[in-house]
Design a protein around this motif. Structure first.
Motif, PDB file in Angstrom:
ATOM      1  N   LYS A   2      -0.866   4.471   4.571  1.00  0.00           N
ATOM      2  CA  LYS A   2      -1.269   3.149   4.091  1.00  0.00           C
ATOM      3  C   LYS A   2      -0.435   2.044   4.728  1.00  0.00           C
ATOM      4  CE  LYS A   2       1.604   3.576   0.000  1.00  0.00           C
ATOM      5  NZ  LYS A   2       1.634   3.742  -1.435  1.00  0.00           N
ATOM      6  N   SER A   4       1.593  -1.564   4.232  1.00  0.00           N
ATOM      7  CA  SER A   4       2.308  -2.348   3.240  1.00  0.00           C
ATOM      8  C   SER A   4       1.557  -3.660   3.027  1.00  0.00           C
ATOM      9  CB  SER A   4       3.723  -2.629   3.754  1.00  0.00           C
ATOM     10  OG  SER A   4       4.395  -3.503   2.894  1.00  0.00           O
ATOM     11  N   GLU A   5       1.743  -4.238   1.854  1.00  0.00           N
ATOM     12  CA  GLU A   5       1.093  -5.508   1.554  1.00  0.00           C
ATOM     13  C   GLU A   5       1.575  -6.636   2.463  1.00  0.00           C
ATOM     14  OE1 GLU A   5       1.273  -6.468  -2.588  1.00  0.00           O
ATOM     15  OE2 GLU A   5       0.452  -4.532  -3.177  1.00  0.00           O
ATOM     16  N   ASN A  58       3.020   9.347  -0.434  1.00  0.00           N
ATOM     17  CA  ASN A  58       2.534   8.148  -1.128  1.00  0.00           C
ATOM     18  C   ASN A  58       3.556   7.019  -1.120  1.00  0.00           C
ATOM     19  OD1 ASN A  58       0.022   9.215  -1.725  1.00  0.00           O
ATOM     20  ND2 ASN A  58       0.709  10.082  -3.665  1.00  0.00           N
ATOM     21  N   ALA A  61       4.662   3.499   3.682  1.00  0.00           N
ATOM     22  CA  ALA A  61       3.710   2.453   4.041  1.00  0.00           C
ATOM     23  C   ALA A  61       4.206   1.762   5.303  1.00  0.00           C
ATOM     24  CB  ALA A  61       3.557   1.449   2.912  1.00  0.00           C
TER      25      ALA A  61
END
Length: 97
Positions: A2, A4-5, A58, A61
């Motif tokens: 994923k 990162s924001e 999980n 990121a």
């Protein structure tokens, strides 16, 4: 893996002018590998048939910093093609009618 924001995809796009699809794939791979390198201290060395714990995966990121490191190791193929080999080449910044 994923993102990162904090990842600014528009900024990555601007900084990868002249990169072709394979260059972008290599950049993403390098950014992900950089993320993994940072977590190597919490990843136990595994046998071939074992997998990394889902909790550890999980927690990973890819960040802007990972892309920055990856960009430092990349050269745009479009620039290499015309011979300059520079990641800051201006030739590809022309507008085509």
């Amino acid at each position: 893996m994923k993102l990162s924001e904090d990842v600014e995809l528009e900024r990555v796009a601007k900084e990868t002018h002249g990169h072709v699809g394979a260059d972008l794939a290599a950049l993403c791979t390098e950014a992900a590998l950089q993320c993994i390198r940072e977590k190597m201290d919490v990843i136990e060395m595994l046998d071939e048939d074992e997998t990394i714990d889902a909790e550890i995966l999980n927690s990973m990121a890819v960040t802007n910093e990972h892309f920055k490191v990856g960009l430092g190791n990349s050269v745009a193929s479009a620039c290499v093609r015309h011979g300059c080999g520079s990641s800051t080449c201006q030739l590809g910044r022309r507008r085509w009618a």
